[in-house]
Design an enzyme around this catalytic site. Structure first.
Site, PDB file in Angstrom:
ATOM      1  CB  CYS A   1     -25.210  21.934  -8.995  1.00  0.00           C
ATOM      2  SG  CYS A   1     -25.631  20.382  -9.813  1.00  0.00           S
TER       3      CYS A   1
ATOM      4  CB  CYS B   1     -18.515  21.371  -9.081  1.00  0.00           C
ATOM      5  SG  CYS B   1     -19.441  19.958  -8.416  1.00  0.00           S
TER       6      CYS B   1
END
Length: 480
Positions: free
Chosen positions: A144, A464
């Site tokens: 991500c 994250c």
């Protein structure tokens, strides 16, 4: 209701060894001359904060950032391919900046689930967008934070003197992910391709069993732990005592703020895109403010029947692409551009992918602040990636805990939590959408736009990523 949306984080005591230690959170030539002049004005701008410019260190700027509308997978983009979206973002950046197509030195894109036909999607999208075929391009993947990596790789190329102008971006296309044959079927098909006689071919065909036809879907679980990210988010929320109500309140806040920003025309990074054979798309379609009562009706999505993570408080599968123009300040001014922001210090972190999979912001934030010589109170704009509402709130509680800082991070004290009146005020991944490879550039562009709109000087992005990794970057407003 307003106070609830702006101040949704409350303590919730459970028996977890982590949770019981967390108290109540409170959120309330001429070119060089131009640079000297701008640096002077920067030193006296908003709130009289110091500039992060350093002697002998090249200033690197974010000139502009754009993105396609982020759409729920399986909707208007369903018949496209990833490079179509990436190309649209690149063309939008070209149109917005007016930069000559041969003035870019390098192009870097991030993506997570690759289309096998266009594995180097950066190159295919660049050629499709009309960039010179003399411009190198490569694709990176870091879950991500893939487009974060694309941006910081651009910074590295410019800082090293290899380039003056780099386009970074990211794309994800969840409407058509690669689905493979089973391994046994693949081995049989490869052997068939090598078979020299009819007898060999017939023997191989006869070896095929019904079970061989079962397809392999892209992994939705961590390879190292075999646990899905949603399941991990649910465990993390429980460990930090984050209740279902708190998660739903935060998700509602995200959608409400995103709808407000959309209606007020604040999401100026979104470009219109004419989808071939379909309508022009000009806005995100996942922003859907609901109510607490409606959200409470949804069942747990991962840990059943007692989990707290649901479809309503999780980010949704999204199609979309983003692009930013990163340049040396000297080159940008020489070409007549007024940059949006400086890209300053950044860090990458990694930690235990089992129990701390989604705590990247907690680990990255204090490190990047230390590198920049700043504190939490110096930051005017925060943009954190919202994978799950529970993930965001667990990070906020961890950041506000001396015990966690001392026990798990080797730090003397907590870094503290962002003030909610500065935090994700134009919505976040829960509401705007989260195309895995594209979100990082959205975060950076949003910080730059918010700093300009709100008159702040410093912004911080954090995210994250799968594998227990994370990223944070400090962004400084360019003098107005």
């Amino acid at each position: 209701m307003a106070s609830m949306l702006m101040n949704p984080i409350r303590s919730c005591s459970v028996s977890s060894s982590w949770a019981v230690r967390f108290g109540k959170l409170s959120f309330v030539p001429i070119t060089k001359l131009k640079i000297l002049i701008f640096n002077y004005f920067l030193s006296v701008q908003t709130k009289s904060k110091k500039t992060l410019a350093r002697p002998g260190v090249k200033n690197i700027v974010l000139v502009e950032g754009v993105r396609t509308p982020f759409l729920l997978s399986g909707t208007t983009y369903a018949d496209l391919m990833p490079h179509d979206l990436a190309r649209a973002a690149l063309q939008g950046l070209l149109k917005r900046t007016g930069i000559p197509k041969d003035a870019v030195d390098y192009i870097i894109y991030g993506t997570v689930i690759q289309e096998v036909k266009t594995s180097n999607v950066a190159r295919e999208a660049a050629l499709g967008a009309g960039f010179s075929d003399k411009i190198p391009a490569h694709t990176v993947t870091m879950a991500c934070i893939s487009s974060n990596q694309a941006m910081t790789s651009s910074v590295g190329l410019i800082a090293a003197g290899q380039c003056d102008a780099v386009v970074a971006g990211g794309v994800e296309f969840m409407s058509d992910v690669p689905i493979r044959h089973s391994r046994k079927m693949r081995k049989t098909m490869l052997s068939l391709n090598k078979a020299k006689t009819l007898g060999q071919r017939l023997s191989l065909i006869g070896s095929i069993r019904l079970a061989h036809l079962s397809p392999e879907l892209p992994a939705v679980a961590e390879f190292s732990t075999a646990e899905t990210m949603g399941h991990s988010a649910d465990r993390l929320a429980a460990a930090f005592g984050v209740s279902r109500v708190e998660q739903d309140e935060f998700a509602l806040r995200s959608h409400t703020l995103a709808k407000k920003a959309q209606d007020e025309g604040l999401l100026q990074d979104v470009i219109s895109f004419k989808v071939p054979g379909r309508d022009i798309v000009s806005k995100d379609n996942g922003i859907r403010p609901s109510s607490m009562d409606q959200m409470a009706k949804l069942k747990p999505a991962f840990v059943k029947p007692h989990g707290t993570v649901t479809a309503a408080n999780s980010s949704f599968l999204t199609d979309g692409a983003s692009a930013v123009l990163v340049m040396s300040e000297e080159k940008a001014l020489a070409m007549g551009y007024k940059p949006k922001a400086y890209l300053r210090d950044f860090v990458y972190v990694s930690q235990d992918p089992k129990d701390q999979l989604l705590l990247g912001p907690t680990y990255a934030t204090p490190k990047v602040l230390e590198r920049a010589g700043l504190s939490m109170s110096d930051i005017d704009v925060f943009e954190f990636h919202e994978a799950f509402a529970g993930q965001i709130m667990a990070n906020l509680k961890a950041m506000d805990s001396d015990w966690f800082a001392q026990t798990y991070m080797g730090r003397k004290s907590k870094v503290g939590t962002p003030a909610m009146e500065k935090f994700n005020l134009w919505g976040g991944s829960l509401s705007l959408g989260h195309p895995f490879g594209a979100t990082g550039c959205r975060l950076a562009t949003t910080v730059a736009n918010r700093l300009k709109k709100e008159g702040g000087q410093y912004g911080l992005i954090a995210a994250c990523a799968a594998g227990g990794q994370g990223h944070a970057m400090v962004i400084e407003a360019y003098p107005q």
